[in-house]
Motif scaffolding. Structure first.
Motif, PDB file in Angstrom:
ATOM      1  N   ASP A 109       0.848  -1.181   0.000  1.00 54.81           N
ATOM      2  CA  ASP A 109       0.000   0.000   0.000  1.00 54.81           C
ATOM      3  C   ASP A 109       0.890   1.239   0.000  1.00 54.81           C
ATOM      4  N   GLU A 110       0.627   2.150  -0.902  1.00 53.72           N
ATOM      5  CA  GLU A 110       1.465   3.345  -1.039  1.00 53.72           C
ATOM      6  C   GLU A 110       1.397   4.273   0.176  1.00 53.72           C
ATOM      7  N   LYS A 111       0.353   4.132   0.992  1.00 52.91           N
ATOM      8  CA  LYS A 111       0.213   4.991   2.173  1.00 52.91           C
ATOM      9  C   LYS A 111       0.964   4.424   3.383  1.00 52.91           C
ATOM     10  N   ILE A 112       1.403   3.197   3.288  1.00 56.91           N
ATOM     11  CA  ILE A 112       2.078   2.523   4.401  1.00 56.91           C
ATOM     12  C   ILE A 112       3.585   2.760   4.286  1.00 56.91           C
ATOM     13  N   PRO A 113       4.271   2.987   5.406  1.00 60.82           N
ATOM     14  CA  PRO A 113       5.730   3.163   5.346  1.00 60.82           C
ATOM     15  C   PRO A 113       6.416   1.951   4.710  1.00 60.82           C
ATOM     16  N   MET A 114       7.587   2.157   4.182  1.00 57.54           N
ATOM     17  CA  MET A 114       8.328   1.113   3.455  1.00 57.54           C
ATOM     18  C   MET A 114       8.895   0.020   4.381  1.00 57.54           C
ATOM     19  N   THR A 115       8.695   0.131   5.659  1.00 54.65           N
ATOM     20  CA  THR A 115       9.254  -0.830   6.619  1.00 54.65           C
ATOM     21  C   THR A 115       8.903  -2.261   6.250  1.00 54.65           C
ATOM     22  N   TYR A 116       7.634  -2.508   5.952  1.00 56.70           N
ATOM     23  CA  TYR A 116       7.184  -3.871   5.656  1.00 56.70           C
ATOM     24  C   TYR A 116       7.750  -4.354   4.320  1.00 56.70           C
ATOM     25  N   TYR A 117       7.832  -3.427   3.369  1.00 54.45           N
ATOM     26  CA  TYR A 117       8.436  -3.767   2.074  1.00 54.45           C
ATOM     27  C   TYR A 117       9.862  -4.275   2.291  1.00 54.45           C
ATOM     28  N   TYR A 118      10.623  -3.557   3.102  1.00 53.20           N
ATOM     29  CA  TYR A 118      12.016  -3.950   3.333  1.00 53.20           C
ATOM     30  C   TYR A 118      12.124  -5.269   4.084  1.00 53.20           C
ATOM     31  N   LEU A 119      11.165  -5.565   4.943  1.00 51.38           N
ATOM     32  CA  LEU A 119      11.157  -6.874   5.600  1.00 51.38           C
ATOM     33  C   LEU A 119      11.034  -7.985   4.557  1.00 51.38           C
ATOM     34  N   VAL A 120      10.114  -7.811   3.621  1.00 54.64           N
ATOM     35  CA  VAL A 120       9.918  -8.812   2.568  1.00 54.64           C
ATOM     36  C   VAL A 120      11.127  -8.826   1.629  1.00 54.64           C
ATOM     37  N   PHE A 121      11.616  -7.653   1.256  1.00 53.99           N
ATOM     38  CA  PHE A 121      12.789  -7.556   0.378  1.00 53.99           C
ATOM     39  C   PHE A 121      13.987  -8.288   0.983  1.00 53.99           C
ATOM     40  N   ASP A 122      14.279  -8.003   2.249  1.00 51.41           N
ATOM     41  CA  ASP A 122      15.425  -8.649   2.905  1.00 51.41           C
ATOM     42  C   ASP A 122      15.241 -10.159   2.992  1.00 51.41           C
ATOM     43  N   THR A 123      14.017 -10.585   3.182  1.00 44.71           N
ATOM     44  CA  THR A 123      13.726 -12.023   3.248  1.00 44.71           C
ATOM     45  C   THR A 123      14.016 -12.688   1.904  1.00 44.71           C
ATOM     46  N   ILE A 124      13.495 -12.118   0.829  1.00 44.45           N
ATOM     47  CA  ILE A 124      13.725 -12.680  -0.510  1.00 44.45           C
ATOM     48  C   ILE A 124      15.208 -12.620  -0.848  1.00 44.45           C
ATOM     49  N   ARG A 125      15.834 -11.521  -0.515  1.00 38.47           N
ATOM     50  CA  ARG A 125      17.271 -11.358  -0.781  1.00 38.47           C
ATOM     51  C   ARG A 125      18.078 -12.437  -0.054  1.00 38.47           C
ATOM     52  N   THR A 126      17.710 -12.742   1.170  1.00 38.52           N
ATOM     53  CA  THR A 126      18.388 -13.789   1.938  1.00 38.52           C
ATOM     54  C   THR A 126      18.198 -15.146   1.265  1.00 38.52           C
ATOM     55  N   PHE A 127      16.973 -15.450   0.840  1.00 37.66           N
ATOM     56  CA  PHE A 127      16.724 -16.723   0.139  1.00 37.66           C
ATOM     57  C   PHE A 127      17.629 -16.836  -1.083  1.00 37.66           C
ATOM     58  N   MET A 128      17.702 -15.757  -1.843  1.00 34.37           N
ATOM     59  CA  MET A 128      18.494 -15.774  -3.072  1.00 34.37           C
ATOM     60  C   MET A 128      19.973 -15.961  -2.780  1.00 34.37           C
ATOM     61  N   SER A 129      20.481 -15.241  -1.816  1.00 35.78           N
ATOM     62  CA  SER A 129      21.918 -15.341  -1.551  1.00 35.78           C
ATOM     63  C   SER A 129      22.277 -16.714  -0.986  1.00 35.78           C
ATOM     64  N   GLU A 130      21.351 -17.357  -0.293  1.00 39.53           N
ATOM     65  CA  GLU A 130      21.596 -18.713   0.201  1.00 39.53           C
ATOM     66  C   GLU A 130      21.483 -19.757  -0.906  1.00 39.53           C
ATOM     67  N   SER A 131      20.727 -19.430  -1.956  1.00 37.62           N
ATOM     68  CA  SER A 131      20.458 -20.393  -3.027  1.00 37.62           C
ATOM     69  C   SER A 131      21.551 -20.457  -4.096  1.00 37.62           C
ATOM     70  N   PHE A 132      22.295 -19.377  -4.240  1.00 39.99           N
ATOM     71  CA  PHE A 132      23.238 -19.311  -5.351  1.00 39.99           C
ATOM     72  C   PHE A 132      24.657 -19.055  -4.873  1.00 39.99           C
ATOM     73  N   ASN A 133      25.590 -19.679  -5.557  1.00 38.63           N
ATOM     74  CA  ASN A 133      27.004 -19.358  -5.327  1.00 38.63           C
ATOM     75  C   ASN A 133      27.295 -18.094  -6.099  1.00 38.63           C
TER      76      ASN A 133
END
Length: 182
Positions: A109-133
């Protein structure tokens, strides 16, 4: 061991109440009293399960992350991490988003602070970095690549969100495979 039905109902009531409140106010301003009132449980019951409102959010987010990880990893595990062998019917990330649509509607939601977006972003980023050399000369190059791909996935989900999730999951799966192979 099966979870007690009363616990399941309490967690579900708190989750629904929390999602309702998050649509209008930030997590930090939600009180235990208003959460309990909306969930129709007493404070004593709340304290049997959680210490504070953040605990409810953390618990729900952990449930979502666990499911997100499964949805993200499944096609890679099926193809032994050969991205070119992934087919649209193997993709499960959009089914995951649809399952937790109420949560993602708040995240994007554009009215909601980006905090939750970054939680999801960091989660996906962690999955990716663990998945690939990395295979890159520097860790910095790898970090930029992982961030690029994590934002690409989130960008597709955000576009789907902007269209009120009306595009069928199967079509979104096909679109993702098409975009990944460009």
């Amino acid at each position: 061991m099966k979870k007690d039905l009363r616990i399941i109902k309490t967690e579900e009531s708190l989750r629904k109440a929390l999602l309702t409140l998050l649509q209008t106010k930030p997590l930090e301003t939600i009180t235990i009293s208003e959460l309990c009132r909306l969930a129709k449980i007493n404070r004593g019951t709340f304290y049997l399960h959680y210490k504070d409102v953040h605990g409810v959010f953390r618990h729900y987010f952990e449930v979502i992350v666990k499911d997100l990880r499964l949805a993200y990893e499944k096609p890679y595990l099926k193809t032994n991490f050969r991205i070119k062998n992934i087919t649209p019917d193997m993709v499960e990330i959009f089914a995951h988003v649809k399952k937790y649509q109420e949560f993602y509607q708040i995240v994007f939601d554009e009215k909601i602070p980006m905090t939750y977006y970054y939680l999801v972003f960091d989660t996906i980023r962690t999955f990716m970095s663990e998945s690939f050399n990395s295979g890159f000369e520097t860790d910095e190059d790898f970090d930029f690549l992982i961030s690029f791909h994590a934002n690409a996935i989130l960008g597709i989900i955000i576009e789907w969100h902007k269209r009120d999730y009306i595009t069928p999951i199967e079509e979104m799966n096909e679109r993702l495979i098409k975009l990944v192979s460009l």
